[in-house]
Every structure is written in structure tokens, then in C-alpha cells.
Design an enzyme around this catalytic site. Structure first.
Site, PDB file in Angstrom:
ATOM      1  N   CYS A  64      -6.137  13.427   4.875  1.00 21.10           N
ATOM      2  CA  CYS A  64      -4.752  13.039   5.129  1.00 21.10           C
ATOM      3  C   CYS A  64      -3.969  14.163   5.807  1.00 21.10           C
ATOM      4  O   CYS A  64      -3.180  13.918   6.729  1.00 21.10           O
ATOM      5  CB  CYS A  64      -4.073  12.602   3.840  1.00 21.10           C
ATOM      6  SG  CYS A  64      -4.271  13.732   2.455  1.00 21.10           S
TER       7      CYS A  64
ATOM      8  N   GLY B 270     -10.156   4.358  -8.316  1.00 19.16           N
ATOM      9  CA  GLY B 270      -9.432   5.560  -7.896  1.00 19.16           C
ATOM     10  C   GLY B 270      -8.184   5.207  -7.118  1.00 19.16           C
ATOM     11  O   GLY B 270      -7.890   4.026  -6.881  1.00 19.16           O
ATOM     12  N   TYR B 271      -7.451   6.229  -6.710  1.00 17.84           N
ATOM     13  CA  TYR B 271      -6.186   5.967  -6.018  1.00 17.84           C
ATOM     14  C   TYR B 271      -6.399   5.408  -4.616  1.00 17.84           C
ATOM     15  O   TYR B 271      -5.726   4.473  -4.192  1.00 17.84           O
ATOM     16  CB  TYR B 271      -5.356   7.248  -5.969  1.00 17.84           C
ATOM     17  CG  TYR B 271      -4.766   7.599  -7.310  1.00 17.84           C
ATOM     18  CD1 TYR B 271      -4.644   6.648  -8.325  1.00 17.84           C
ATOM     19  CD2 TYR B 271      -4.314   8.887  -7.579  1.00 17.84           C
ATOM     20  CE1 TYR B 271      -4.094   6.964  -9.556  1.00 17.84           C
ATOM     21  CE2 TYR B 271      -3.754   9.212  -8.799  1.00 17.84           C
ATOM     22  CZ  TYR B 271      -3.656   8.244  -9.786  1.00 17.84           C
ATOM     23  OH  TYR B 271      -3.102   8.561 -10.997  1.00 17.84           O
TER      24      TYR B 271
ATOM     25  N   ASN C 287      -0.254   9.579   2.253  1.00 18.66           N
ATOM     26  CA  ASN C 287      -1.650  10.018   2.191  1.00 18.66           C
ATOM     27  C   ASN C 287      -2.612   8.921   1.783  1.00 18.66           C
ATOM     28  O   ASN C 287      -3.775   8.914   2.199  1.00 18.66           O
ATOM     29  CB  ASN C 287      -1.792  11.187   1.214  1.00 18.66           C
ATOM     30  CG  ASN C 287      -1.221  10.880  -0.157  1.00 18.66           C
ATOM     31  OD1 ASN C 287      -0.032  10.531  -0.262  1.00 18.66           O
ATOM     32  ND2 ASN C 287      -2.023  10.998  -1.186  1.00 18.66           N
TER      33      ASN C 287
END
Ligand SMILES: NC(=O)c1ccc[n+]([C@@H]2O[C@H](COP(=O)([O-])OP(=O)(O)OC[C@H]3O[C@@H](n4cnc5c(N)ncnc54)[C@H](OP(=O)(O)O)[C@@H]3O)[C@@H](O)[C@H]2O)c1
Ligand SMILES: NC(=O)c1ccc[n+]([C@@H]2O[C@H](COP(=O)([O-])OP(=O)(O)OC[C@H]3O[C@@H](n4cnc5c(N)ncnc54)[C@H](OP(=O)(O)O)[C@@H]3O)[C@@H](O)[C@H]2O)c1
Ligand SMILES: NC(=O)c1ccc[n+]([C@@H]2O[C@H](COP(=O)([O-])OP(=O)(O)OC[C@H]3O[C@@H](n4cnc5c(N)ncnc54)[C@H](OP(=O)(O)O)[C@@H]3O)[C@@H](O)[C@H]2O)c1
Ligand SMILES: NC(=O)c1ccc[n+]([C@@H]2O[C@H](COP(=O)([O-])OP(=O)(O)OC[C@H]3O[C@@H](n4cnc5c(N)ncnc54)[C@H](OP(=O)(O)O)[C@@H]3O)[C@@H](O)[C@H]2O)c1
Ligand SMILES: [Zn+2]
Ligand SMILES: [Zn+2]
Lengths: 54, 326, 326, 326, 326, 54
Positions: free
Chosen positions: E132, E10-11, E293
Site C-alpha cells: 500500500c 484477515g483485514y 490501504n
């Protein structure tokens, strides 16, 4: 003519509408559920919980 | 009607050319530019390349026309105003020179915002179009002020694309600095606060952010109503104000992807989309307005106002709706 | 003419709706979508929100119409073709199903590219619009092939925005992966090579890059002429081919900022801009074509072709020129 | 080593500051700017705001240093070269002044491209870093020339982000004109053709497109081999050339989303990613190279070359790999 | 320390890999992905291609490690929590499962925000990093609450890039819908309002807009002080709170282009930039916070918290400052 | 009518044109310099060396 519960706009409901059908308010585009007939009563269809964010 | 566009090499000027060339009641006789006089308009505005015969002319020799649109920077129309009014029956100004009715010359001008001043515009020959952010904010806020749904000040968060600053390069609009900017270039004290106050009757506490777009203005107003309000009350206020407006669309969906106004769908179109939401306790109303700063916020507002002034069908020449996707 | 749009919730379908709603000779009677049947088209295509009364309908109940536009994915029109031809006098397909005249059913269809097939389109009732990259490449290359200015193969560098892939989300079009992509997703062997060969008569050695745009196709063709050529010869070839074309503009300026075709100025418009340059030794011609994939490369090409087929003025409903800046 | 950066308010200069500040063997003693002398570097380069004590200085008073990096526009280093060499033991130029070994002063400079000139760089005190497009093209093409896999000219399609033009605003980099540009600003005759010929030994027929990015160069070279070639032969050529290179990555996947080099993943990093594909008939090789113009194409290439020249570990100070997504 | 990253495809997971691979005290032993197990991490995260030997593994076979970072979607860590705590001495969660100290399991977790909870983090083995937007809002608002400079609610305008929604494609993040979006997807009632209230002690009336960026969160808070305040008072409040913070930079310039925090300069860095302005009448304070973020808002905050917990230098592995331009 | 040296298009030049004046070709938009009159001879106006790139 029935009144939209969201915007109080006039919603034209077909004569043969049945309970649980979905109609769309021409004014505010809300999807409305037919919760009763004769007389027709409309309620906001359940909001889809789309969370488009984080 | 014969028409001239002053400042035709600018961004607002180019948009005026596009609209005027497509307007059945207008014939463009002059498009002025100092730097590009003698060249085809398509060299500067590539979307108009097929108008090969239309060349820019110097601004100092003006032919008599029925209507003159001025898209000059601050102060420049005021400077040559006498010359202009001697050649043009009707003057539509898109700059700030005559926006303030109490400023020099301003009393002669009618505000070019039909949604608020349609009556006064009928027959007008001096029209001053409000700024793009002021237009969005006024359309968003005024009906709620009128309905008594706000207190004496409003937080206005305005977001603007880069074309709002016009065609002159600067470090602020240099692509590497601007493409990903969320630049709050005016957190307080923006001069459009006064214009909004004039149009709406409340103090706008405004914060302006330059966002990564070329076109588009989006205004988010946060209002504190004097008592808790419901969505339905807000719907009523807006419907009362705008039910018959050809260019105001109410957009406040409860499902789907695009629930509130977003400028991306308005590029090239003259709509101002308007929507809102209300906090669960009814103590904050969030109103959102979006428009294309070069169209409804400038050239389109000018043409719409002219249509009203001249008794033409208000939508004439303004039928392009925008694009999706873009 | 009564008109139906199949696949109206898609990107090409939305563009067809926009054009058909603005076309004086067309009346939209059906806009089909399986997922959105019953909802206003404006929920999916926010620029059409003011058409509040136009709702999507299910694709399986089709009313008789004069013309049906199909904007379905590959294979889907072929599947229901018999049903479609029984309700629609004229069918315009924007998908790939009938593009190959030697493929199944293809022989009945005329290629919807008036610049190359205007004669054959007159009176046609089956029209198949070529793909967007093939349209750009064919317009760019064919006149030079005809003039004997190239050898047997051509390097074709095609650049495409994200809307070319349609409205279905995937990892390839997921915003964080796509916003800054220069993704060469097909360096060799792209299937449109065959379509271009069919339309032009030369092998296209094609490389396709997904670029950080939503709309737009730009094709850069590098041709090796059999002998050194001059700019003037290339001008002649293109002028001979396109002097009277309403939607082809020759753009090959020697000064100014915008010297060669750039898709950004064509959003929403039906133009294909065409330009070129020649190496100092005359041994390479670089041809550049640009268009909006959803308009000239799809919905606009379809309407233009229908206009030709029906004997209408070719530009009807296609007068939006694009925007600057955007 | 004490280090000075000339032109430190520019884009290349800012990147040099970032790298030098993070390099364990370098200490920044001066960062020159005429316009910003006396101000903290963070006012111009906001990512360096935490270096509050580092102020720009005037370029005319230079302290003696071990190494001076020059990031001045064309001609400016040549103008003050004598002064510079009297204060700095080692000079690394990132501008074009001394790139041509046959040009004035050029013979004293070693080409700052370790992948091709590592040997010559050992101990060098005059280093001239090639242009960013030339770097990408040379890394892409030279191994295939060496392996005899191309004929005498190569079509080179170069794509560049806006930071390549530096920090001075102009209409070409004005955000509204640039954000969506696919501007082929040089279709033929680009001056870097000569630099590439010098580095590779073949004529580059170059076409350059400004694309909607801030950072990044991508070069797509189309080579016609003298006889049909296979993917395996190309792999071999590249592997022979670059197997041990710390900053060259071979990227030619046959599946997955990101199969070929894309500059988006290289922002801030010193890699040059290199990939290729071959037409089915073996008659065209498409080579793709990508890099960050401000890093591998400028400041990173400079630091890497200095590391080699000074006998430091080549990767020192260059360990940031880039980001995903971005 | 041996480290595992759950959800490494994932990011947030990718960013954790980047930071952990560059952290001198961490050794990545596992990077889990169900879909990509067995493939090199570079196929999914192209910036990590040079780590050719690091392959994704299945999440169900976990080796014992010193620290496990979890970057799983909501609910997934809670589901396997027992298994995780049996193999990992320290657990750092970047998801929402244990953020609420009063929710299930939450009491065991310390909030991973050293600026507010440094003391509690020392020695902690269960760390839950806030969201975030909550991080940005809390850093912005809490010092002013503490200083008594606001009333009981705050208007919070949050803007977020598309990576905030993670790597799963959907229509909301489909590039053609997202590239130019100013999508107010939550005008009222955002669930992070509760998290902010918890961290700051005031009600946040939050409106969230998806803006045309991949990375970045910017929070603009509009506070109404109980009495008119001056800029100096606000400066004091922030300086008292953050003077010694390594990752908080105060950015409130009165001149220059970049006066207030803008996320574009923070990509890849762990800073949270903080600035403000005050209305002329002292009745509104506008506070602006910006961060990346995926770094300060997730992976960087996690590593920073771990550093504090383990008694390491707080900046270890977090020295990349961001880029300019980008 | 004079011929454009760039594209061979027909350029209409005013009767009273003077040497050194600049006219624009309607076909290709090139700026053309009048280098001789009676008969009119046109040449491409010197290209502005704008280097929009690196
Ligand atoms: N951009 C917007 O979104 C927007 C929206 C609403 C209102 N406005 C207003 O519209 C006006 C034009 O804005 P813009 O954005 O189009 O600016 P712009 O792109 O800078 O264009 C202004 C044009 O005016 C010409 N000009 C400048 N100074 C002049 C002078 N002293 N005398 C004669 N011509 C002069 C220039 O062309 P030459 O140098 O070639 O003569 C220039 O192209 C401004 O008053 C602005 O406030 C703009
Ligand atoms: N995008 C371009 O630039 C472009 C250019 C030229 C040609 N084309 C061609 O145009 C066609 C449409 O492309 P697009 O980009 O508009 O794609 P799209 O956005 O994916 O739209 C296709 C639409 O077709 C409907 N659909 C899908 N499968 C269907 C089925 N089995 N039966 C009935 N309806 C179905 C879908 O709506 P529901 O699921 O709601 O029914 C969908 O909205 C394709 O053939 C494409 O190759 C596209
Ligand atoms: N941008 C790229 O991708 C790239 C890549 C490879 C090589 N290069 C080369 O690197 C050099 C710098 O490029 P850049 O993009 O960083 O340009 P830039 O952003 O324009 O910066 C150049 C800086 O040099 C200073 N300067 C300008 N003229 C000067 C003079 N006469 N004397 C002293 N200082 C002067 C300026 O600062 P002050 O006015 O404040 O002094 C300016 O900030 C150029 O030679 C360029 O060709 C650039
Ligand atoms: N994105 C942000 O800005 C951000 C900021 C702060 C916090 N967060 C939080 O961080 C977490 C990860 O967010 P993200 O943006 O990185 O999301 P993401 O890109 O969707 O990644 C989540 C990864 O978890 C794996 N996964 C999904 N379901 C799983 C399951 N049931 N069991 C095991 N693995 C599973 C998936 O890989 P496989 O399918 O290959 O296993 C996926 O790649 C979320 O809790 C999010 O709320 C995100
Ligand atoms: Zn309603
Ligand atoms: Zn000509």
C-alpha cells in the site's frame, strides 16, 4: 568504565561480568553484549527484528 | 511572587493557571477573561474545579504584580503593552508579538528557551517564549548545525495536534472534520520557517500536518550532511549540547516499541524528547523532537524561563512527567 | 518509607511508579517485572525515561520494605502472599484477590476507599483497593441509598476506556477493532455487580460498554426513588456525604459546556467527579461519576489509602489535577 | 426521477448527494447551498471530488423536479414550504418541521420509517423522516411494547457521535473539547422523549451522551417487564416484528468479540442492528440498537422511504454494507 | 466468475469479500480461514452479517474457481502455490511473495497497478498487487521522475493507520499504546524502499510513522528538482500521466479547508488522491498521495487489476466513493 | 449569607449588591440572579438553551 559502541557513553560494567552477559547503557538504553572480558569489550546486542508496520 | 495570567480562558492560559497554582513561588492574583469575567475558572477549565474561589476578572483592571504572563492572540499584548509594563515588574509573553528581536519592541525581550539562551535569561524581566513548532525544531536542529553536520537547508516535517490552534471554534477544528484528519494545511511557506532560521541559522523547508491528536507537536527533520556521518557522531553532537539539560531526554533506542520521541507520553510534562537515525549510507540524518505544545511549547517553557530568570531551581513547578498509557 | 511495586511493567504498576517517585515519603527500591528485569523502567513506561537508573528486577528476590504495592493479575498475589508479608510491613493490593472480606484472606484487609472507610484505614497494614468501576459506582450510589432515595435496585451503565483491561494485547484491544468501538461487552451479569452490592447495599443491574478512550471510567446510575424527589434533596445527600472530601468534586452545573462529570479532565488526577440530574416528575435520579481508572480507580486510591493509614496528609503525592484540553 | 437536495452543503445533505448519485433511479439536478453556490460539491464534500461538474446552486431558484429532499435546519423548510411544493411532486423532509402529525402541516406527512409505517408510505408524496435517536429507539422498543414486555416507562441511554450536531462549528464540537468527551449533555428532559413516546407508546426517560465518534448512534434501553421474561420471549418478539426487514439485523451473539450492535460497522450503510440481553432474574431487558445517524438515521432512511413510496425495490441505491475494520 | 478468497478472516480478506460480494461479475464460492472454518463470515466481519449463509471454510480443500485472491501473510502463498494454480485459472496475490520480478516465481506475475502497468495487465492470469505504501509512493513520484523533475533520491515520509499491520494483536497495536501514537517505527531502511525504487527508478529515503488512524496511508514526498520548477510544470507532469485515470484525482486547491489529499475521505473507496506544492524558490516539490490501504492499497487494487485483465469495465464493483464526514 | 436556591449552599453576597446582578454560588457554580435586596433573594439565572446535540 567501558565505552558504549552506540553512543560513546561511559558504561559501568560489574567487576564479575561474564562474556555473553547483557548490560544496558545508562545513556542511550542500548542493550550491550559483553563480547570479551579483561578488558571488557561491548557490542550492540543483536537487534530484534520487530516489524511493527505493514 | 504575585502573578497575573492574561488570556486565562484560553488553552495556553489554562495551562499557565495549572502550573502557576502548583508552583510554590507563585500566587495567582488575577486570571483575566472578557467573556467569563465573574465566573469560576473551573467552568472553563474543568480540571481546576477544586479552585472554587478563583474567578476570572476583566482584563482592563489589572493589579500590580511581580510577574504577568500573557497568553493573548497575536497583536493583543502589543496593543496594551504600556499598561501592562506599568503594573508588572516581569512580563512573560507566550504570543508572537515580541519574538522577533528586530520587530517592534522585540529588542527588549529575551528568548524564553533556556536550552539555547540560558545565559541571557538570568535576571531578565522581559521574556518572549518561541512558538511550539519553532521550539521543537530549534532543539532538534541547532546542535547539528553547530557541529557542521548539515548543509544549508533542512526538510522539516511538523505534525501538530488541534490544541495548537487555540480555543476558538472554526470549521478547521470542527470535530467531524478534524478527528481523522491528516490535513497538510501548509505544505510550503509556513511563517515559522523564519523563526526557525533565526534560531538555527539554516533554512527550514517546512511542511505542516494537522494530525488526529489534541496535544502534541512532533518535528521530523531530514538533514543532508556535507559528508557521510555515523550514529556516533550524531550522539556526540546531541550529548555535547544537552547532557546537563533537565528537560531534554535523548531517545534513540534500537529495540523496544517506543524507539523515538512520541508526544503521547509528554502530555502535561515539560520535556522535549529528542532522537535520531541515520541512513545506511550516512547521507541523511533524521532527527525527531516531540513536546507538548501547551507545556514545553508554551506555559511550561514560560515557567522554566521565569525560574531561570529569577534564579529559582529550574524544575520548580514542572515536575509532572506525563502519563503512560494515555 | 521504602517501597516495592509488584507488576511494575503493567499499567497500574506504571502509574504506581509515577506516583511513588513523586511522593516525598516514598522511596522506590524495587519495581518488578519478569519480562523486563534488567531494563530501565523507561523502556516500558516512556514518561519515566528520565529515571535512567531505575531498572526492573525479577519478582522472586524481594528486599525488605515498609510498603509493598501489588499490581498483579487475579490470583497472583494470593499465590505468593506468605513470601510478600514476610518482607513487607504494609501491603496494598490493587488486584481483586482480597477485595471480598468473606473470601479467602479477605478479612485481614481493609477496603482502600477513604471516602467510605476512612476510619478503618487509620493504622491499617493490609489494604485492598476496590475495582475502578466499583469505586465510581459506590461513590455515586451509596449516599443516596443512605438517604433513602432509591429502591432496591439500580440500573448502572458503566463506560470504560481500554487501559482498564491492562497491558496484554488481545483481539478485544487490537487497535483497529477498538478505536471506534462502542462495545457492550457485558450487558448483564457483570461480576462487579456483587462488589457494588457489598459496598452500597443495593442490587446494581449493570451494563458495561467499552468506549473509544484509553483512560477513564464513567458510571451513570439511574435510580427510582420511592417518592418524587427534588434536585435540592439530592444536593443535600451528596453534600452531607462529601463536603469535606479532598478528592470528591460535585459537578452538576445548569449552564456551560461541561455540566456533568467527564473523565477526560481527570487523566492523571485522583479526583472522582460526581453529579446528577432529576427527571421533571422527580421519579428518576440520574447520577454520574467519573474517574481515571488507573489513578483514583487504582494507583491513586492506593496511595491515598496509604496516606490515611500512615497518618500522612491525605493529598501527599496526589496533587496533579488533570489536564484541559486533552 | 429528477431530484433536488436542499441544504446540500450540510452533513445530511452530503450523504443525500452520495446516495442519490449512486441511485439508478435518481438524477441530481440541483444541490443547494447559500455559502457555496457556484462551487463544485467536492470542495465541501471531498469524497465527491470526481463529480467535478456538479456545482452548488442558490436555494432561491428551484427547478421543477420529481422529488425534493430537504436537509435544512429546524424551521427552514416550513418557512419556504409553499414554494417547495410548487416545484416538487414529492417532498422528503429530513428535518424536524413536519415530524409531529399534530403540529402545523404535520398531518400531511407520512413517517419515513418503513419498518413501522411501510403500508402508509406506499404512494406517499410527503415523507418526514424521524430523528436518528428516535429511529433507533423506536426500532428497539416498539416490538417489546407491542408484545406487552415492558411497563409504562423505559430508561433510554442514547450515545451519539459528533456529526449528529451538523456542520456548524461551536465550542461543543471544537475538536480539543470533543475528541475525548463523554459529555452527558442532556441527562433528563431531552426533546426526543416526546417523539419516542409518539412512535412507541411509552415514556422514554432519556439520557444522552456525546461520545468520541463522528458517526453513529447507539441506544441502550433498559426495560422492566411486568413479569420475569426469558431470552426466548424477547427473540420471538423481535423476530415477529423484523423477520423480513431488509435493513434490520438481529445481533445478540453469546460468543465472539462483537456480540451486540456497535455503530462502527455501520458507517455508510443503511442497517439498524438490534440486539438484547436479559438479567438472570428476568426482571430487566437490555435492548441495544445501532445505526449510522447520517444514513439509516437520515439520508438512507429517506431514500428507503422514497423507494417504498415509489414502488421501487426497497434496497435500491442502499447496497453499501459498511466497513470492517474502520 | 467463481472466486475464492484465501485468508478471508484477515483485514484484506474481509475487504475482498465485501468487494467481491458487491461485484456483478464475481460469485464467492469459498472464503477460507483456519480458525473460523464453519462459522458465518459475519462473526468476524460484522458489516457482512446479512450474508448469513456464507461460512468460512478450511484452506486445505479448495474448489476449482476462475479466480483466487490470496490475502495470506508473507510466504504462505508461495508455500502452497502449486496447489493453488492447479485449482484457479487466475491468481491475484495481495501479499509480498511475488512482487519482486527477480525473486522466486516473480517473473510470472504482472504488477497489479493499472496506473503504471495497464498494458501488461490485459489478459494476465498472475497478478501481484504492490504494497500500500509503495502504491501511494509510486503514483506520487513516478510522473516526476519521468518528467525529469527530481534528482537521484527522494525523501519519503509515509504515514500509516493501524489496519496496515493486519488483524493479529501485538503490543504495537494494543489500543492503549496505539490510539495516540505518532510512532516512527522505521526512520530509515524500510524494506519498501526497494519496491519503490523498482517502481520509480529513484532511491526513496523513507521514514514511516504509525499515526492515530485505523485506515489510511498518506505519503509525503519531498523532491529536489535539478533546477527551480513552477507549479505549472508539476501540474503538467501529473496531468500527462493521469488525465484519463478513473481512480486518480488531482487535489491541489489553493483555498478551502481540504486542499491536499487526506485519507479520511477515501475509506472504503478505490481512489488515490494526489496533490503537491512547490517552495517559493522552486527548489523543493512536495507531493502528497493518499489512499485506503485496504482498498486501493490492496483489495480494490486487486479487483481493479482483475477487471483490466478480464476486459471488464475498470470500475466494476468499485463504485463506493468514501464518506464525509467520517 | 443567603441560601442558594439550587443546592441550599450558603452564598456570600456583597453588601452593595443590586437587583438584577448575577452572583455565582461557590458550592454548585450556579449563576444566580439577585431578584430582591434587603433581604437578598436569589433565583436561578435563566438557563441558556444550549442544545449541544442533534
Ligand atoms: N495553542 C498553542 O499550542 C500555543 C503554543 C504556543 C504559543 N501560543 C500562543 O499563545 C497565545 C494564546 O493562544 P491560545 O492557543 O491559548 O489561544 P486561545 O485559546 O484562543 O486563547 C486566547 C484567549 O485570549 C483572550 N482574548 C482574545 N482576544 C483578546 C483581546 N483582544 N483582549 C484580551 N483578551 C483576548 C480570549 O479570552 P476572552 O475572549 O474570554 O477574553 C481567549 O481565551 C497566542 O498568541 C498563541 O499564538 C499558543
Ligand atoms: N487496569 C485497570 O484499570 C485496573 C484498575 C483497578 C485494578 N486493576 C487491577 O490491577 C492489577 C494489574 O492490572 P493491570 O491493568 O496493570 O494489568 P497488566 O497491565 O496486565 O499488568 C500486570 C503485570 O503483572 C505482571 N505479571 C503478570 N503475571 C504475573 C505473575 N504470574 N507473576 C508476577 N508478575 C506477573 C506482568 O509483568 P511481567 O510479565 O513482566 O512480570 C504485567 O506487566 C490487576 O489485578 C487488575 O485487576 C486494574
Ligand atoms: N446530523 C444528523 O445526524 C441528522 C440526523 C437526522 C436529521 N437531521 C436533520 O437534518 C437537517 C440538516 O442537518 P445537518 O446535520 O446536515 O445540518 P448542517 O450540516 O448544519 O447543514 C444544514 C445546511 O443547511 C443550509 N442552511 C442553513 N440554514 C439555511 C437557511 N436558512 N436556508 C437555506 N439553507 C440553509 C446550510 O448551508 P448553506 O449555509 O451553505 O446554505 C447547511 O449546510 C436538520 O434539520 C437536522 O435536524 C440531522
Ligand atoms: N493490511 C494491509 O493494509 C495490507 C495492504 C496491502 C497488502 N497486505 C498484505 O495482505 C496480506 C494479508 O494482510 P492482512 O493485513 O489481511 O493480514 P491479517 O489480518 O493478519 O490476515 C491474514 C489471514 O491469513 C490467515 N492465515 C495466516 N497464516 C496462514 C497460513 N499459514 N495459512 C493459511 N492462512 C493463514 C489468517 O486467518 P486464519 O488464521 O483464520 O487462517 C489471517 O486472518 C499480507 O500478505 C499483507 O502483507 C496488507
Ligand atoms: Zn550508549
Ligand atoms: Zn448553589
Amino acid at each position: 568504565m567501558t565505552v558504549c559502541p552506540e553512543c560513546r557513553g561511559a558504561v559501568s560494567v560489574p567487576d564479575d561480568v561474564m562474556a555473553a552477559e547483557i548490560v544496558v547503557c545508562g545513556e542511550c538504553s542500548s542493550e550491550l553484549e559483553v563480547v570479551a572480558v579483561t578488558p571488557t569489550v561491548l557490542a550492540l546486542a543483536p537487534e530484534v527484528e520487530e516489524d511493527w508496520g505493514e | 511572587m504575585k502573578a497575573t495570567v492574561l488570556g486565562a480562558a484560553g488553552y495556553v492560559g489554562g495551562e499557565l493557571l495549572r502550573l502557576a497554582l502548583g508552583h510554590p513561588g507563585l500566587e495567582v492574583v488575577q486570571a483575566t477573561s472578557r467573556r467569563h469575567a465573574g465566573r469560576p475558572v473551573g467552568l472553563v477549565h474543568p480540571h481546576l474545579r477544586h479552585h472554587a474561589g478563583l474567578l476570572f476578572t476583566e482584563p482592563d483592571v489589572l493589579e500590580p504584580v511581580d510577574v504577568l504572563f500573557s497568553a493573548l492572540p497575536r497583536g493583543e499584548l502589543a496593543r496594551v503593552h504600556d499598561q501592562i509594563t506599568s503594573v508588572a515588574r516581569t512580563v512573560v509573553d507566550l504570543g508572537p508579538d515580541f519574538r522577533d528581536p528586530e520587530g517592534p519592541g522585540g529588542a527588549a525581550y529575551v528568548t524564553g528557551l533556556p536550552e539555547l539562551y540560558r545565559g541571557a535569561l538570568a535576571g531578565a524581566t522581559r521574556i518572549s517564549v518561541p512558538g511550539c513548532m519553532a521550539t521543537a525544531a530549534a532543539v532538534a536542529i541547532r546542535p547539528l548545525v553547530a557541529a557542521g553536520l548539515t548543509q544549508d537547508d533542512v526538510v522539516v516535517d511538523a505534525r501538530t495536534g488541534s490544541s495548537g490552534a487555540g480555543g476558538e471554534p472554526s470549521r478547521a477544528t470542527h470535530h467531524p472534520e478534524r478527528q481523522h484528519a491528516m490535513r497538510i494545511y501548509k505544505a510550503t511557506g509556513h511563517r515559522h520557517e523564519r523563526e526557525i532560521a533565526r534560531l538555527c541559522g539554516v533554512r527550514a523547508r517546512m511542511t505542516v500536518t494537522a494530525v488526529p491528536l489534541v496535544r502534541g507537536v512532533q518535528v521530523v527533520a531530514h538533514l543532508r550532511p556535507p559528508r557521510p556521518v555515523s550514529r556516533t557522531e550524531v550522539w556526540s553532537a546531541f550529548r555535547d549540547a544537552y547532557a546537563d539539560e533537565p528537560f531534554v531526554r535523548l531517545v534513540a533506542h534500537r529495540s523496544g516499541l517506543h524507539r523515538l520521541p512520541d508526544p503521547q507520553f509528554l502530555y502535561g510534562g515539560n520535556f522535549v524528547d529528542l532522537g535520531f537515525d541515520v541512513d545506511d549510507d550516512g547521507r541523511r540524518v533524521v532527527v525527531v523532537a516531540a513536546l507538548d505544545n501547551l507545556v514545553k511549547g508554551a506555559a511550561g517553557g514560560a515557567v522554566q524561563s521565569l525560574n531561570v530568570a529569577q534564579g529559582l531551581e529550574e524544575q520548580t513547578g514542572l515536575d509532572f512527567p506525563g502519563l503512560h498509557p494515555v
